[in-house]
Design an enzyme around this catalytic site. Structure first.
Site, PDB file in Angstrom:
ATOM      1  N   TYR A   1      -8.721   8.314 -27.093  1.00 43.72           N
ATOM      2  CA  TYR A   1      -7.582   8.819 -27.865  1.00 43.72           C
ATOM      3  C   TYR A   1      -6.692   7.672 -28.355  1.00 43.72           C
ATOM      4  CZ  TYR A   1      -8.514  13.560 -26.082  1.00 43.72           C
ATOM      5  OH  TYR A   1      -9.078  14.771 -25.786  1.00 43.72           O
TER       6      TYR A   1
ATOM      7  N   GLU B   1      -4.858  19.596 -32.536  1.00 42.13           N
ATOM      8  CA  GLU B   1      -6.073  20.410 -32.642  1.00 42.13           C
ATOM      9  C   GLU B   1      -6.381  20.763 -34.093  1.00 42.13           C
ATOM     10  OE1 GLU B   1      -7.776  20.462 -30.072  1.00 42.13           O
ATOM     11  OE2 GLU B   1      -6.221  19.849 -28.675  1.00 42.13           O
TER      12      GLU B   1
END
Length: 613
Positions: free
Chosen positions: A437, A355
């Site tokens: 991803y 993150e």
């Protein structure tokens, strides 16, 4: 005839000018006053928005995102989840059934717009699910600024995805994508994707946000707290100023970021520390037996930010906050919302590293992640893998070996979808994850293999230098990669992002002679690649031969994974390739394609051969 020629010439000139349109980006400044009713999980909002049109286009309408309108029965999000069943996002459904209809009516998300004005004039608007279309009283001309004022009230939805009340770890309010946010306008037009639970996009903006909330709450947010001595949690000597209704007033500011997010809970504690050369990091979480790993986070995070600053570009904002909240992990301006409970420091740090890296590949390098989610999530995953390997080093052929193995295993399901698809338009949740991803991350891993790791590092550095605080596209990144490497890389970009074709090379045959050994390699896949072929001698010496593909037209000159000798290129149309090395069978121990194991070959079984004496 002359008139026709003139018209044709004018058309050609106009097309050339269209292709050469100078880069621009819009700008916004928000000033908000928010009054929270913590008991009822609602708030009242007033907003002034100064919007600058830096485009060459005159704008007659504007669009706002109303994300919370998605959190209710029969919304587009609900319909999408219902249609996907068990193939959808597991957080939005249970046993293949959407969770959204289970939200009580009084806890459904709502952003109720009372009115909106432009320079004092009332405007007509219409709500289209999570998009509000606003008809302007006067056009916004190129290179001009207009002012919007707005009043609304909102119901904080039951926490299902990203935002909402009472997350599963007991955090009262996760306030993300919580205000009417103006859409991005660029060369592709308005970015008005409906919110179905995935990605976001918006213009760089300044924020000045005042929040009134019960005095026993602590707020974590992405920004600068302007009055830490007047609120709970940030200053041991704070004297909390309250109004008649016993509410404290928090004031946050932030400049030049994509959004403003915050979270509030009565059990939060706040810890902070300074990373040398920035930023100041805040940890906002519930201190209990399940969050002990947060106590070890400062040392890891200090090193993490130093690695990111050195390898990927300097973090430009003054602060960053890791805040316990949300439903997993989601990045916002100068902060992230993450689940706080973790088994150990490595698990927590993996989430924080991912993150946190979005501050580079979503915030500072702000691609439209609804259109190109692989650039956002994929590049972020690469940075996560790069930093985690240094924070928790292991003896591996390369830091991304586990991702490569996961990709190969996923392909056995035969449900892959191209990475080029729009984020919310993937049919299968698992396929979205791997297309976005994993393949986005491996895009950089494969480029490092093709062009050399030093060239990849320089590409990432120049990408940051040229495009930070802007909205780059994949074309911008590829332009830099080709310039740095001197290679033509469009073919790889096409295969890897636009198709689901795979790489599959192998050793077909080996013949040993009196003074040499001849190896025949075969391309069993659909994606051509250069090949690094290595031999290990019986005395443990490794010699690598670079077999370029003619598609690049220039070969890599160096690679951090070792020296190599360049041999004749392998035409991409040619099925087999023969290489002769000056070693006899008795001198050889192992033969193999890519000892570094960076190539995303789907079948590794025929890539290596142990030479038995």
């Amino acid at each position: 005839m002359k008139k026709s020629v003139a018209i044709l010439f004018a058309f050609i000139i106009s097309q050339f000018q269209a292709q050469q349109t100078p880069y621009y980006q819009q700008a916004a400044k928000y000033k908000m006053d928010i009054d929270v009713n913590a008991e009822k999980f609602t708030y009242q909002g007033n907003q002034t928005l100064e919007y600058t049109n830096n485009s060459p286009d005159e704008l007659n309408v504007v669009y706002f995102h109303l994300y919370w309108n998605a959190f209710k029965s029969n919304s587009m999000m609900d319909q999408r989840v219902a249609s996907q069943g068990k193939n959808g996002d597991s957080r939005l459904q249970k046993d293949g059934i959407s969770r959204l209809p289970s939200i009580p009516k009084n806890e459904e998300g709502a952003q109720n717009i009372h009115w909106i004005k432009q320079n004092g004039q009332n405007l007509k608007f219409e709500i289209q699910e999570t998009i509000m279309k606003v008809y302007l009283a006067e056009p916004i001309k190129p290179n001009s600024t207009t002012n919007f004022t707005m009043e609304w009230n909102a119901v904080i939805p039951q926490q299902i995805r990203r935002s909402g009340r009472n997350n599963k770890e007991g955090v009262d309010m996760t306030m993300t994508q919580w205000y009417p946010k103006i859409s991005e306008y660029d060369y592709d037009g308005w970015a008005t994707f409906d919110y179905l639970g995935r990605e976001f996009h918006s213009p760089f903006s300044d924020f000045d946000v005042t929040i009134k909330i019960n005095k026993d709450y602590v707020i974590g947010a992405g920004g600068i707290l302007e009055n830490p001595t007047e609120v709970k949690g940030y200053d041991a000597n704070a004297k909390i100023k309250t109004e008649k209704d016993k509410k404290a007033t928090w004031r946050w500011t932030a400049k030049n970021m994509l959004d403003f997010a915050w979270s509030a809970d009565r059990d939060y504690i706040v810890k902070s520390f300074d990373v040398p050369e920035g930023p100041k990091v805040f940890l906002v979480y519930q201190n209990n037996d399940k969050t002990k790993a947060w106590e070890e986070a400062p040392a890891y995070l200090t090193k993490y930010f130093q690695i990111m600053n050195g390898h990927f570009g300097k973090y430009v904002y003054p602060t960053y906050a890791f805040i316990q909240g949300g439903d997993g992990g989601m990045e916002y301006g100068m902060c992230t919302m993450i689940l706080g409970e973790a088994k150990n420091s490595k698990d927590l740090m993996g989430l924080m590293a991912h993150e946190g890296s979005h501050s580079w590949y979503q915030q500072m390098l702000a691609t439209n992640e609804s259109m190109r989610p692989w650039m956002d999530e994929g590049f972020t995953s690469y940075a996560e893998g790069y930093t985690m390997h240094q924070l928790f080093p292991e003896e591996l052929p390369n830091p991304f070996i586990e991702r490569l193995d996961a990709y190969r295993k996923f392909l056995e399901k035969k449900i892959e979808e191209p990475a080029v698809w729009l984020g919310d338009h993937h049919d299968n949740g698992t396929s979205y994850t791997y297309s976005t991803y994993i393949k986005g991350e491996l895009y950089l891993v494969e480029l490092g293999y093709i062009m050399g790791e030093q060239n990849l590092a320089e590409t990432l550095k120049q990408y940051y230098d040229q495009w930070s605080m802007k909205h780059p596209t994949d074309r911008d990144f590829l332009h830099i990669a080709q310039k740095v490497s001197g290679m033509d890389l469009k073919w790889f970009h096409h295969y890897w992002i636009n198709t689901t074709k795979t790489i599959d090379y192998g050793i077909k045959d080996v013949k040993y002679d009196a003074k040499s050994t001849t190896i025949t390699l075969v391309n069993n896949g659909q994606v051509p690649m250069p090949i690094d072929f290595s031999v290990m001698t019986t005395d443990k010496k490794i010699v690598t031969y670079q077999i370029p593909t003619n598609l690049t037209h220039t070969w890599k000159s160096k690679d951090a994974y070792g020296d190599f000798k360049t041999v004749a290129y392998w035409p991409w149309t040619q099925k087999e390739y023969t290489l002769t090395v000056p070693y006899t069978k008795s001198q050889l121990s192992v033969l193999g394609i890519d000892f570094s194991q960076r190539i995303a070959d789907v079948n590794m079984k025929d890539n290596f051969l142990e030479v038995k004496q």
